[in-house]
Design a protein around this motif. Structure first.
Motif, mmCIF file in Angstrom:
data_model
loop_
_atom_site.group_PDB
_atom_site.id
_atom_site.type_symbol
_atom_site.label_atom_id
_atom_site.label_comp_id
_atom_site.label_asym_id
_atom_site.label_seq_id
_atom_site.Cartn_x
_atom_site.Cartn_y
_atom_site.Cartn_z
ATOM 1 N N TRP A 271 16.952 -5.192 2.257
ATOM 2 C CA TRP A 271 16.319 -5.920 3.354
ATOM 3 C C TRP A 271 14.826 -5.600 3.329
ATOM 4 O O TRP A 271 14.428 -4.430 3.425
ATOM 5 C CB TRP A 271 16.919 -5.503 4.695
ATOM 6 N N LEU A 272 13.986 -6.617 3.190
ATOM 7 C CA LEU A 272 12.531 -6.470 3.121
ATOM 8 C C LEU A 272 11.906 -7.024 4.396
ATOM 9 O O LEU A 272 12.289 -8.102 4.853
ATOM 10 C CB LEU A 272 11.981 -7.214 1.908
ATOM 11 N N ALA A 273 10.932 -6.300 4.954
ATOM 12 C CA ALA A 273 10.331 -6.670 6.239
ATOM 13 C C ALA A 273 8.891 -7.130 6.043
ATOM 14 O O ALA A 273 8.004 -6.307 5.795
ATOM 15 C CB ALA A 273 10.375 -5.500 7.215
ATOM 16 N N PRO A 274 8.612 -8.439 6.145
ATOM 17 C CA PRO A 274 7.228 -8.919 6.006
ATOM 18 C C PRO A 274 6.263 -8.288 7.006
ATOM 19 O O PRO A 274 5.096 -8.067 6.676
ATOM 20 C CB PRO A 274 7.361 -10.428 6.225
ATOM 21 N N GLN A 275 6.716 -7.996 8.227
ATOM 22 C CA GLN A 275 5.824 -7.421 9.216
ATOM 23 C C GLN A 275 5.471 -5.966 8.918
ATOM 24 O O GLN A 275 4.576 -5.393 9.535
ATOM 25 C CB GLN A 275 6.443 -7.518 10.615
ATOM 26 N N HIS A 276 6.179 -5.352 7.973
ATOM 27 C CA HIS A 276 5.880 -3.996 7.517
ATOM 28 C C HIS A 276 5.560 -4.007 6.017
ATOM 29 O O HIS A 276 6.159 -3.270 5.234
ATOM 30 C CB HIS A 276 7.059 -3.056 7.798
ATOM 31 N N GLU A 277 4.608 -4.851 5.613
ATOM 32 C CA GLU A 277 4.102 -4.898 4.238
ATOM 33 C C GLU A 277 5.189 -5.208 3.213
ATOM 34 O O GLU A 277 5.058 -4.855 2.049
ATOM 35 C CB GLU A 277 3.415 -3.570 3.875
ATOM 36 N N TRP A 278 6.283 -5.811 3.638
ATOM 37 C CA TRP A 278 7.411 -6.107 2.748
ATOM 38 C C TRP A 278 8.059 -4.832 2.218
ATOM 39 O O TRP A 278 8.687 -4.824 1.148
ATOM 40 C CB TRP A 278 7.002 -7.028 1.597
ATOM 41 N N ARG B 143 4.734 -10.119 -1.085
ATOM 42 C CA ARG B 143 3.346 -10.080 -0.609
ATOM 43 C C ARG B 143 2.455 -11.041 -1.377
ATOM 44 O O ARG B 143 1.493 -11.570 -0.838
ATOM 45 C CB ARG B 143 2.803 -8.657 -0.739
ATOM 46 N N GLY B 144 2.778 -11.270 -2.654
ATOM 47 C CA GLY B 144 1.926 -12.126 -3.479
ATOM 48 C C GLY B 144 2.288 -13.595 -3.422
ATOM 49 O O GLY B 144 1.415 -14.461 -3.561
ATOM 50 N N ASP B 145 3.562 -13.911 -3.221
ATOM 51 C CA ASP B 145 4.019 -15.298 -3.198
ATOM 52 C C ASP B 145 5.290 -15.376 -2.372
ATOM 53 O O ASP B 145 6.402 -15.433 -2.900
ATOM 54 C CB ASP B 145 4.264 -15.805 -4.620
ATOM 55 N N ALA B 146 5.119 -15.367 -1.046
ATOM 56 C CA ALA B 146 6.267 -15.357 -0.140
ATOM 57 C C ALA B 146 7.138 -16.599 -0.288
ATOM 58 O O ALA B 146 8.305 -16.593 0.111
ATOM 59 C CB ALA B 146 5.794 -15.228 1.307
ATOM 60 N N THR C 7 13.879 -9.650 8.778
ATOM 61 C CA THR C 7 13.855 -9.273 7.372
ATOM 62 C C THR C 7 14.354 -10.406 6.480
ATOM 63 O O THR C 7 14.991 -11.360 6.948
ATOM 64 C CB THR C 7 14.742 -8.046 7.122
ATOM 65 N N TRP C 8 14.048 -10.272 5.201
ATOM 66 C CA TRP C 8 14.664 -11.094 4.163
ATOM 67 C C TRP C 8 15.734 -10.254 3.485
ATOM 68 O O TRP C 8 15.470 -9.152 2.997
ATOM 69 C CB TRP C 8 13.629 -11.554 3.138
ATOM 70 N N HIS C 9 16.950 -10.799 3.476
ATOM 71 C CA HIS C 9 18.088 -10.105 2.877
ATOM 72 C C HIS C 9 18.329 -10.664 1.483
ATOM 73 O O HIS C 9 18.575 -11.859 1.308
ATOM 74 C CB HIS C 9 19.337 -10.307 3.759
ATOM 75 N N PRO D 63 0.821 -1.217 0.000
ATOM 76 C CA PRO D 63 0.000 0.000 0.000
ATOM 77 C C PRO D 63 0.850 1.260 0.000
ATOM 78 O O PRO D 63 2.032 1.248 0.346
ATOM 79 C CB PRO D 63 -0.816 -0.128 1.295
ATOM 80 N N THR D 64 0.211 2.362 -0.392
ATOM 81 C CA THR D 64 0.871 3.661 -0.463
ATOM 82 C C THR D 64 1.451 4.050 0.888
ATOM 83 O O THR D 64 0.814 3.883 1.934
ATOM 84 C CB THR D 64 -0.137 4.729 -0.924
#
Length: 379
Positions: free
Chosen positions: A341-348, A278-281, A322-324, A163-164
């Motif tokens: 670094w992407l954070a799934p708990q923060h909308e990736w 978000r679409g295919d973790a 995170t995913w690195h 999301p925005t």
């Protein structure tokens, strides 16, 4: 005769004033330099202790290249299928199997053009798929299993763009080995059909990096139309993903590439990774790779994004799981290494970004998330 020539003593009295003003100006400049050293260099040194990570070389995985592909349309059923079932003998009591998909209605996804860097790496897998199609059914099925997801069809990624939001970062960097501390922002806006992202990294004197990317959200995910980049001491450049001519071209060079779909720019790629997460973790697992054709400011090339694994990192916003992922340049290349670094708990969202430049003795730009501000798409 002038007033000064009539009164020489008055002219001599002006010189002390000039000297005093010059001394005050010099003192102010020295104070400004001292302030800069204490607030920029000292703060940067403190943040280096809090956020410094040790980056190791990552060997490229030996896997076939598989560029993104749009999702094929669902098979259509013909009108004669119900009539076939109605003509079956009445004494047959068993349940008939469902009709096989009508292969003629499935669109073939075009392979990358020979002009793209990925075409050379995918040629061998593409020829294997074509041979299998001419054989018997069993060999074709075995070949399809062996070639998936590589080959002409490529890989379709299920995407769900985040999301925005406006993301704010603490920035630390080195420029010609001089440490600098500043701040940065990423403004991501989408209405589900289109998107725009604007990014900036700066301190109170300079803007190190300023860029924007805009385009559509389509069957490939995040699909750019225009990418603009402005680096310090360099002119702004534009990269065009032309829909009408199906070409990728550049304002700063005469290079061009065919646009087959799924191409990314340096900014949209980050949000495409978020959308895939978000679409295919399941695509994110240690050792996995995701391939994209990425257009820069002068040319484009195949980028292989490697998933290193999950990491717990400490950021100004707090401790996050995170995913690195990393993009390693080819051996001998002077292009940047990019760690995300992407954070799934923060909308990736991309909660940390690090760009390392091998051409300048390891100069880097590191952005660590300090705040997330959710916004509506129209704001």
């Amino acid at each position: 005769m002038s007033e000064a020539s009539r009164d020489p003593s008055r002219t001599s009295r002006r010189w002390p004033r000039v000297l005093v003003l010059a001394a005050l100006s010099l003192a102010l400049h020295l104070l400004l330099v001292d302030w800069g050293k204490r607030h920029l260099v000292a703060q940067s040194a403190q943040h280096d202790q809090a956020f410094t990570v040790e980056l190791h070389p990552v060997p490229p995985p030996q896997e076939p290249v598989s560029l993104p592909a749009a999702k094929p349309p669902a098979p259509k059923k013909t009108a004669d299928a119900p009539r076939k079932r109605a003509a079956a003998p009445a004494r047959q009591q068993s349940i008939e199997p469902p009709d096989e998909p009508i292969r003629e209605t499935v669109e073939t996804i075009a392979a990358p053009s020979a002009n793209t860097p990925a075409a050379i790496e995918t040629a061998s897998t593409a020829s294997g798929t074509g041979d299998a199609a001419n054989g018997d059914g069993s060999s074709a099925q075995a070949s399809a299993t062996a070639q998936e997801p590589a080959g002409n069809a490529g890989t379709h990624y299920e995407t769900d763009p985040p999301p925005t939001a406006r993301l704010e970062y603490d920035v630390q960097a080195t420029y010609n080995q001089m440490p600098v501390h500043g701040y940065g922002t990423l403004d991501w806006k989408t209405d589900g059909k289109t998107y725009r992202v604007e990014g900036k990294a700066e301190d109170f004197l300079f803007t190190f990096l300023n860029f924007s990317s805009s385009g559509d959200i389509d069957g490939f995910g995040v699909s750019p139309e225009l990418y603009t980049e402005k680096r310090m001491r360099k002119a702004a450049t534009n990269t065009h993903f032309n829909r009408e001519r199906n070409t990728v071209s550049f304002s700063s060079s005469t290079e061009s590439y065919p646009r087959n779909g799924g191409e990314q720019d340096r900014a949209s790629l980050i949000w495409q990774l978020s959308a895939i997460g978000r679409g295919d973790a399941g695509k994110f697992r240690p050792g996995a790779v995701l391939d994209f054709f990425v257009a820069g400011v002068r040319d484009g090339e195949l980028w292989r994004i490697q998933v290193l694994g999950e990491e717990d990192i400490r950021l100004p916003i707090g401790n996050l799981r995170t995913w690195h992922v990393v993009r390693m340049p080819k051996p001998g290349s002077y292009d940047q290494r990019i760690d995300i670094w992407l954070a799934p708990q923060h909308e990736w969202y991309p909660v940390r970004l690090r760009y390392t430049d091998p051409r300048k003795d390891g100069d880097f730009l590191d952005m660590a998330l300090s705040e997330v501000k959710r916004q509506r798409a129209g704001e």
